[in-house]
Design a protein around this motif. Structure first.
Motif, mmCIF file in Angstrom:
data_model
loop_
_atom_site.group_PDB
_atom_site.id
_atom_site.type_symbol
_atom_site.label_atom_id
_atom_site.label_comp_id
_atom_site.label_asym_id
_atom_site.label_seq_id
_atom_site.Cartn_x
_atom_site.Cartn_y
_atom_site.Cartn_z
ATOM 1 N N ASN A 145 -16.534 10.637 -2.333
ATOM 2 C CA ASN A 145 -16.371 11.472 -1.338
ATOM 3 C C ASN A 145 -17.770 12.446 -2.246
ATOM 4 O OD1 ASN A 145 -15.657 15.242 -0.625
ATOM 5 N ND2 ASN A 145 -14.836 13.810 0.747
ATOM 6 N N PRO A 146 -18.125 12.633 -1.295
ATOM 7 C CA PRO A 146 -19.777 13.780 -1.577
ATOM 8 C C PRO A 146 -19.419 14.996 -2.399
ATOM 9 C CG PRO A 146 -20.086 12.665 0.652
ATOM 10 C CD PRO A 146 -18.534 12.916 -0.248
ATOM 11 N N VAL A 147 -18.451 15.640 -2.043
ATOM 12 C CA VAL A 147 -18.147 16.764 -2.748
ATOM 13 C C VAL A 147 -17.219 16.911 -3.814
ATOM 14 C CG1 VAL A 147 -17.199 19.150 -2.253
ATOM 15 C CG2 VAL A 147 -18.655 17.746 -0.500
ATOM 16 N N SER A 148 -16.074 16.298 -3.136
ATOM 17 C CA SER A 148 -14.700 16.291 -4.299
ATOM 18 C C SER A 148 -14.808 15.565 -5.621
ATOM 19 C CB SER A 148 -13.839 15.585 -3.935
ATOM 20 O OG SER A 148 -13.834 14.449 -3.118
ATOM 21 N N LYS A 149 -15.503 14.127 -5.324
ATOM 22 C CA LYS A 149 -15.778 12.949 -6.102
ATOM 23 C C LYS A 149 -14.559 12.344 -7.006
ATOM 24 C CE LYS A 149 -20.390 13.096 -6.925
ATOM 25 N NZ LYS A 149 -21.257 11.850 -6.080
ATOM 26 N N LYS A 150 -13.903 12.886 -5.647
ATOM 27 C CA LYS A 150 -12.619 11.600 -5.494
ATOM 28 C C LYS A 150 -12.813 10.025 -5.449
ATOM 29 C CE LYS A 150 -9.354 15.190 -4.922
ATOM 30 N NZ LYS A 150 -7.915 15.840 -3.988
ATOM 31 N N PRO A 151 -12.675 8.917 -5.372
ATOM 32 C CA PRO A 151 -13.074 7.530 -4.858
ATOM 33 C C PRO A 151 -12.247 7.280 -3.997
ATOM 34 C CG PRO A 151 -10.782 8.071 -6.977
ATOM 35 C CD PRO A 151 -11.681 8.720 -6.348
ATOM 36 N N ILE A 152 -12.945 6.693 -2.998
ATOM 37 C CA ILE A 152 -12.406 6.061 -1.963
ATOM 38 C C ILE A 152 -11.134 5.321 -2.021
ATOM 39 C CG2 ILE A 152 -12.462 4.403 -0.206
ATOM 40 C CD1 ILE A 152 -15.842 5.404 -0.452
ATOM 41 N N VAL A 153 -10.474 5.558 -1.849
ATOM 42 C CA VAL A 153 -8.488 4.779 -1.283
ATOM 43 C C VAL A 153 -8.504 4.430 0.010
ATOM 44 C CG1 VAL A 153 -6.386 5.333 -2.147
ATOM 45 C CG2 VAL A 153 -8.424 5.737 -3.181
ATOM 46 N N PHE A 154 -8.552 3.094 0.001
ATOM 47 C CA PHE A 154 -8.455 2.905 1.715
ATOM 48 C C PHE A 154 -6.568 1.926 2.173
ATOM 49 C CE2 PHE A 154 -12.732 1.317 2.525
ATOM 50 C CZ PHE A 154 -12.976 2.108 3.477
ATOM 51 N N SER A 155 -6.115 2.072 2.833
ATOM 52 C CA SER A 155 -4.717 2.103 2.164
ATOM 53 C C SER A 155 -4.566 0.613 3.596
ATOM 54 C CB SER A 155 -3.881 2.950 3.914
ATOM 55 O OG SER A 155 -4.136 4.135 2.654
ATOM 56 N N GLU A 156 -3.830 -0.262 2.786
ATOM 57 C CA GLU A 156 -4.001 -2.314 3.908
ATOM 58 C C GLU A 156 -1.756 -1.557 4.801
ATOM 59 O OE1 GLU A 156 -1.534 -4.845 2.195
ATOM 60 O OE2 GLU A 156 -3.117 -6.018 2.179
ATOM 61 N N TRP A 157 -2.516 -1.274 5.869
ATOM 62 C CA TRP A 157 -1.442 -1.668 6.758
ATOM 63 C C TRP A 157 -0.819 -3.284 7.290
ATOM 64 C CZ3 TRP A 157 -0.669 3.557 6.765
ATOM 65 C CH2 TRP A 157 -1.492 4.485 6.985
#
Length: 212
Positions: A145-157
């Protein structure tokens, strides 16, 4: 006709130019068979407000309509799979939000048209939740994320049995960069998770209660 530029400033700052409707359809027609496979996964790493993803969803829903129009529960399960298999990332927050809203509007309009008063609010809340998890405000180049710098986490449904849904969360960076041997945080057994393991597995949940 879809707009290709929001402002000259955005073009200068971010190189933001949207793909025209004609070009979107021409490119998707190159993989037409996949766009009409309900469970086929699509990721747009610079999704803008959703020109590509919107058309993918329309094509998938057209297949759902043809197959399941007379069976509401089956329509809902397969529409859930269609929406849950579409992913997007954009570096601009307003684009990500617009894309979420656009995809939700497409699906909800088809759903209401098909089933009217028999439609379930809980189903629409589920779809909204899934789209907010699948279309993210992030930078696909550094995977955060550009601000928080948390990694992208995607969910598999995935539909496990009946209306029960299995959700697994994966760190996007490690799905792309296969050279990494391990990811953090640790898995449920307290060991470093391998790159093809989810960082979190959620318990089976009723499709109509996911938003809760």
């Amino acid at each position: 006709m879809t707009r290709q530029v929001k402002s000259k400033q955005r073009v200068a700052d971010h190189g933001e130019v949207f793909t025209s409707e004609r070009e979107v359809n021409a490119l998707l027609d190159l993989v037409k068979q996949e766009t009409e496979r309900i469970e086929s996964r699509f990721l747009e790493p610079a999704c803008g407000d959703g020109n590509f993803l919107a058309e993918v969803l329309r094509r998938k829903l057209a297949v759902v309509d043809r197959r399941y129009m007379k069976m509401q529960n089956e329509w809902e399960r397969n529409a859930f799979i269609a929406a849950g298999s579409i992913y997007g990332v954009d570096i601009l927050q307003d684009n990500a939000i617009e894309c979420q809203d656009r995809l939700f509007s497409i699906l909800s309009k088809v759903y209401i048209k098909n089933f009217g008063a028999a439609g379930k609010l809980a189903f629409l809340e589920t779809i909204k939740f899934v789209l907010e998890r699948n279309v993210l405000w992030c930078d696909a180049l550094d995977f955060t994320n550009p601000v928080s710098k948390k990694p992208i986490v995607f969910s598999e449904w995935s539909i496990a049995v009946g209306n029960m849904v299995k959700r697994r969360d994966y760190i996007f960076r490690f799905l792309v960069e296969k050279t990494h041997q391990f990811v953090l945080p640790f898995n449920d057994e307290g060991m470093p998770a391998a790159i093809d393991e989810p960082v979190k597995e959620h318990p089976l949940t009723d499709m109509y209660k996911i938003a809760e």
